[in-house]
Design a protein around this motif. Structure first.
Motif, PDB file in Angstrom:
ATOM      1  N   VAL A  46     -96.796  -9.131  58.006  1.00 20.97           N
ATOM      2  CA  VAL A  46     -97.378  -9.871  56.879  1.00 20.97           C
ATOM      3  C   VAL A  46     -98.900  -9.875  56.972  1.00 20.97           C
ATOM      4  CG1 VAL A  46     -95.431 -11.467  56.463  1.00 20.97           C
ATOM      5  CG2 VAL A  46     -97.158 -12.067  58.181  1.00 20.97           C
ATOM      6  N   SER A  47     -99.535  -9.926  55.812  1.00 18.20           N
ATOM      7  CA  SER A  47    -100.956 -10.234  55.803  1.00 18.20           C
ATOM      8  C   SER A  47    -101.072 -11.753  55.954  1.00 18.20           C
ATOM      9  CB  SER A  47    -101.602  -9.756  54.501  1.00 18.20           C
ATOM     10  OG  SER A  47    -101.104 -10.499  53.412  1.00 18.20           O
ATOM     11  N   TYR A  48    -102.206 -12.214  56.385  1.00 14.19           N
ATOM     12  CA  TYR A  48    -102.377 -13.650  56.614  1.00 14.19           C
ATOM     13  C   TYR A  48    -103.868 -13.947  56.701  1.00 14.19           C
ATOM     14  CZ  TYR A  48    -103.681 -12.482  61.371  1.00 14.19           C
ATOM     15  OH  TYR A  48    -104.341 -11.949  62.447  1.00 14.19           O
ATOM     16  N   ALA A  49    -104.195 -15.217  56.647  1.00 13.41           N
ATOM     17  CA  ALA A  49    -105.576 -15.640  56.872  1.00 13.41           C
ATOM     18  C   ALA A  49    -105.540 -16.918  57.692  1.00 13.41           C
ATOM     19  CB  ALA A  49    -106.281 -15.893  55.549  1.00 13.41           C
ATOM     20  N   ARG A  50    -106.526 -17.074  58.569  1.00 13.72           N
ATOM     21  CA  ARG A  50    -106.682 -18.360  59.264  1.00 13.72           C
ATOM     22  C   ARG A  50    -107.642 -19.211  58.450  1.00 13.72           C
ATOM     23  NH1 ARG A  50    -110.043 -20.996  62.828  1.00 13.72           N
ATOM     24  NH2 ARG A  50    -111.473 -19.242  62.905  1.00 13.72           N
ATOM     25  N   ASP A  51    -107.212 -20.422  58.150  1.00 13.96           N
ATOM     26  CA  ASP A  51    -108.037 -21.366  57.403  1.00 13.96           C
ATOM     27  C   ASP A  51    -108.201 -22.587  58.310  1.00 13.96           C
ATOM     28  OD1 ASP A  51    -109.338 -22.765  55.360  1.00 13.96           O
ATOM     29  OD2 ASP A  51    -107.443 -23.469  54.480  1.00 13.96           O
ATOM     30  N   GLY A  52    -109.177 -22.528  59.208  1.00 17.56           N
ATOM     31  CA  GLY A  52    -109.375 -23.625  60.154  1.00 17.56           C
ATOM     32  C   GLY A  52    -108.183 -23.749  61.078  1.00 17.56           C
ATOM     33  N   ASP A  53    -107.469 -24.854  60.997  1.00 20.16           N
ATOM     34  CA  ASP A  53    -106.350 -25.117  61.893  1.00 20.16           C
ATOM     35  C   ASP A  53    -104.999 -24.780  61.296  1.00 20.16           C
ATOM     36  OD1 ASP A  53    -108.009 -26.016  63.920  1.00 20.16           O
ATOM     37  OD2 ASP A  53    -107.993 -28.084  63.176  1.00 20.16           O
ATOM     38  N   ARG A  54    -105.007 -23.872  60.340  1.00 22.79           N
ATOM     39  CA  ARG A  54    -103.723 -23.426  59.808  1.00 22.79           C
ATOM     40  C   ARG A  54    -103.794 -21.958  59.443  1.00 22.79           C
ATOM     41  NH1 ARG A  54    -103.814 -26.631  53.964  1.00 22.79           N
ATOM     42  NH2 ARG A  54    -105.638 -25.540  53.152  1.00 22.79           N
ATOM     43  N   LEU A  55    -102.605 -21.355  59.384  1.00 27.58           N
ATOM     44  CA  LEU A  55    -102.497 -19.969  58.930  1.00 27.58           C
ATOM     45  C   LEU A  55    -101.948 -19.980  57.520  1.00 27.58           C
ATOM     46  CD1 LEU A  55    -100.939 -18.344  62.118  1.00 27.58           C
ATOM     47  CD2 LEU A  55    -103.272 -18.035  61.265  1.00 27.58           C
ATOM     48  N   LEU A  56    -102.449 -19.075  56.689  1.00 32.52           N
ATOM     49  CA  LEU A  56    -101.971 -18.940  55.316  1.00 32.52           C
ATOM     50  C   LEU A  56    -101.249 -17.607  55.163  1.00 32.52           C
ATOM     51  CD1 LEU A  56    -105.259 -20.002  53.456  1.00 32.52           C
ATOM     52  CD2 LEU A  56    -103.354 -21.483  54.168  1.00 32.52           C
ATOM     53  N   PHE A  57    -100.119 -17.662  54.456  1.00 31.26           N
ATOM     54  CA  PHE A  57     -99.380 -16.452  54.084  1.00 31.26           C
ATOM     55  C   PHE A  57     -99.187 -16.492  52.582  1.00 31.26           C
ATOM     56  CE2 PHE A  57     -97.872 -18.112  58.122  1.00 31.26           C
ATOM     57  CZ  PHE A  57     -98.175 -17.061  58.957  1.00 31.26           C
ATOM     58  N   HIS A  58     -99.124 -15.354  51.945  1.00 27.76           N
ATOM     59  CA  HIS A  58     -98.801 -15.434  50.531  1.00 27.76           C
ATOM     60  C   HIS A  58     -97.820 -14.351  50.136  1.00 27.76           C
ATOM     61  CE1 HIS A  58    -101.699 -12.413  48.489  1.00 27.76           C
ATOM     62  NE2 HIS A  58    -101.441 -12.014  49.684  1.00 27.76           N
ATOM     63  N   GLY A  59     -97.215 -14.556  48.994  1.00 26.92           N
ATOM     64  CA  GLY A  59     -96.257 -13.579  48.507  1.00 26.92           C
ATOM     65  C   GLY A  59     -95.806 -13.993  47.133  1.00 26.92           C
ATOM     66  N   SER A  60     -94.953 -13.169  46.578  1.00 19.61           N
ATOM     67  CA  SER A  60     -94.445 -13.437  45.248  1.00 19.61           C
ATOM     68  C   SER A  60     -93.432 -14.577  45.285  1.00 19.61           C
ATOM     69  CB  SER A  60     -93.770 -12.180  44.731  1.00 19.61           C
ATOM     70  OG  SER A  60     -92.898 -12.482  43.681  1.00 19.61           O
ATOM     71  N   THR A  61     -93.440 -15.397  44.240  1.00 23.66           N
ATOM     72  CA  THR A  61     -92.427 -16.460  44.145  1.00 23.66           C
ATOM     73  C   THR A  61     -91.035 -15.853  43.974  1.00 23.66           C
ATOM     74  OG1 THR A  61     -92.862 -16.570  41.778  1.00 23.66           O
ATOM     75  CG2 THR A  61     -93.965 -18.205  43.156  1.00 23.66           C
ATOM     76  N   GLY A  62     -90.962 -14.562  43.654  1.00 18.47           N
ATOM     77  CA  GLY A  62     -89.670 -13.899  43.491  1.00 18.47           C
ATOM     78  C   GLY A  62     -89.108 -13.347  44.789  1.00 18.47           C
ATOM     79  N   SER A  63     -89.844 -13.509  45.913  1.00 21.51           N
ATOM     80  CA  SER A  63     -89.375 -12.950  47.176  1.00 21.51           C
ATOM     81  C   SER A  63     -88.380 -13.887  47.863  1.00 21.51           C
ATOM     82  CB  SER A  63     -90.575 -12.709  48.089  1.00 21.51           C
ATOM     83  OG  SER A  63     -90.160 -12.609  49.433  1.00 21.51           O
ATOM     84  N   HIS A  64     -87.189 -13.351  48.119  1.00 19.16           N
ATOM     85  CA  HIS A  64     -86.158 -14.143  48.804  1.00 19.16           C
ATOM     86  C   HIS A  64     -86.625 -14.603  50.178  1.00 19.16           C
ATOM     87  CE1 HIS A  64     -83.200 -13.116  45.832  1.00 19.16           C
ATOM     88  NE2 HIS A  64     -83.487 -11.840  45.967  1.00 19.16           N
ATOM     89  N   ARG A  65     -87.281 -13.679  50.876  1.00 20.07           N
ATOM     90  CA  ARG A  65     -87.664 -13.989  52.255  1.00 20.07           C
ATOM     91  C   ARG A  65     -88.749 -15.045  52.294  1.00 20.07           C
ATOM     92  NH1 ARG A  65     -88.732  -8.115  54.388  1.00 20.07           N
ATOM     93  NH2 ARG A  65     -89.381  -7.804  52.248  1.00 20.07           N
ATOM     94  N   MET A  66     -89.706 -14.949  51.363  1.00 22.25           N
ATOM     95  CA  MET A  66     -90.751 -15.966  51.302  1.00 22.25           C
ATOM     96  C   MET A  66     -90.134 -17.338  51.023  1.00 22.25           C
ATOM     97  SD  MET A  66     -93.920 -15.083  51.877  1.00 22.25           S
ATOM     98  CE  MET A  66     -95.039 -16.152  50.943  1.00 22.25           C
TER      99      MET A  66
END
Lengths: 218, 218
Positions: A46-66
């Motif tokens: 997955v792609s991701y970003a660190r935003d201070g003390d948390r990690l962010l992930f994103h994806g389509s609302t249509g993704s079963h796995r997300m």
């Protein structure tokens, strides 16, 4: 760190230095998100970003796995940066210099109010300064995107550096040993085939290729 | 492929081309091995080698985690090679060109008779030709090393390539779009601090830095 990994006997060094963790998380361009499903484990790059003390992930609302991950299943997020090949005088001691990190926890889904800023953090992490160069996301784009957040609370980081260490008899045998550093390099930008004439490469892209520290493994 | 991953809506292309799988497995220097433990999922970054139709992992016989994996737990092995950053005219369409692969299954422990050859395959995968330059592993070294094998039977591969695609109104707005390729580069070898004088860099190491296709992400 309420759950630490047991370092394997091969591990060079565990660290509880948060700055080492942040460096690994910020340098790697891809992470691996593991979940335990009924049919077995699943590890998603997955792609991701660190935003201070948390990690962010994103994806389509249509993704079963997300959606499964958004439902709060326990996850293990893992990244590693390969820094060099360590070459021993024997096969046995040859391996990588690396820095690796794991973050354990459960993701929560960010609400609409937080999403726009989160996606800007995400974009600027991959291409610093890009948010200021592009239009804002539309409501439709935001609605179609799910952003998940994983708190950086339970984590572990491991570093293997230094040089290979050989036994005295192998050193005496006269073979070579050393390290070959590995680096990631951004090459010259390739314009889109549909790009009109006279459109300059933006500052963010010029900066990426100039500043080869971005995405560097060293 | 008796268990395929459902491609997410964000996926560019799934492939059942075994040569695409092999290329990803052979190019990446690190893989991520996921197992489902009682306390949750665990994803370990691991070195590995592809030996024909199987993947090899190795580790110390003293490693708890290796023993758990050797006991036949279902695993998911995941790798991804990042090839480029795709930069859209908007934040929305920006992402990576990548090739990723997953292999599902259970590992078996290789017996003593097979181990020596497996470790040679392993060493030559990281540094082609190195096996011919070093002494054979000792019985003691072999005994301390566990080699696991995962058959390449249930697998899936996904590729995102091409250029970002923007909406006509975003193209008309005149922004830049394109791709910035990413490459891994081996730098000049650094001799071990304990290296004696007059010991030449071996052919395998010279070849690695000359042949920048090794470990290249492009």
């Amino acid at each position: 760190m309420s759950r630490t990994l047991t370092p394997s006997r091969m591990a060079d060094r565990m660290s509880d230095d948060r700055s080492v963790l942040d460096a690994v998380l910020d340098e790697s361009l891809v992470g691996y998100l593991g979940i335990s499903l009924d049919e077995g484990p699943l590890v998603l790059p997955v792609s991701y970003a660190r935003d201070g003390d948390r990690l962010l992930f994103h994806g389509s609302t249509g993704s079963h796995r997300m959606r499964a991950i958004a439902a709060g299943a326990e996850v293990c997020f893992s990244v590693a940066v390969m820094d060099a090949l360590k070459i021993s005088r024997t096969g046995e001691g040859t391996g990588m210099r690396y820095r690796s990190a794991v973050v354990f926890g459960a993701c929560t889904r960010m609400d609409e109010a937080e999403k726009e800023r989160a996606l800007e953090v995400y974009l600027d992490r991959y291409l610093p300064g890009r948010t200021a160069e592009v239009r804002r996301s539309t409501k439709k784009e935001l609605a179609a995107t799910m952003v998940l957040s994983l708190p950086i609370e339970q984590w572990s980081v491991k570093t293997a550096d230094g040089f290979p260490s050989d036994e005295p008899e192998d050193i005496a045998a006269g073979g070579w040993a050393g390290v070959v550093p590995l680096r990631m390099v951004w090459e010259a930008p390739i314009p889109n085939p549909d790009l009109g004439l006279g459109i300059d490469v933006p500052a963010s892209v010029l900066q990426l290729t100039r500043n080869q520290a971005s995405g560097s493994a060293s």
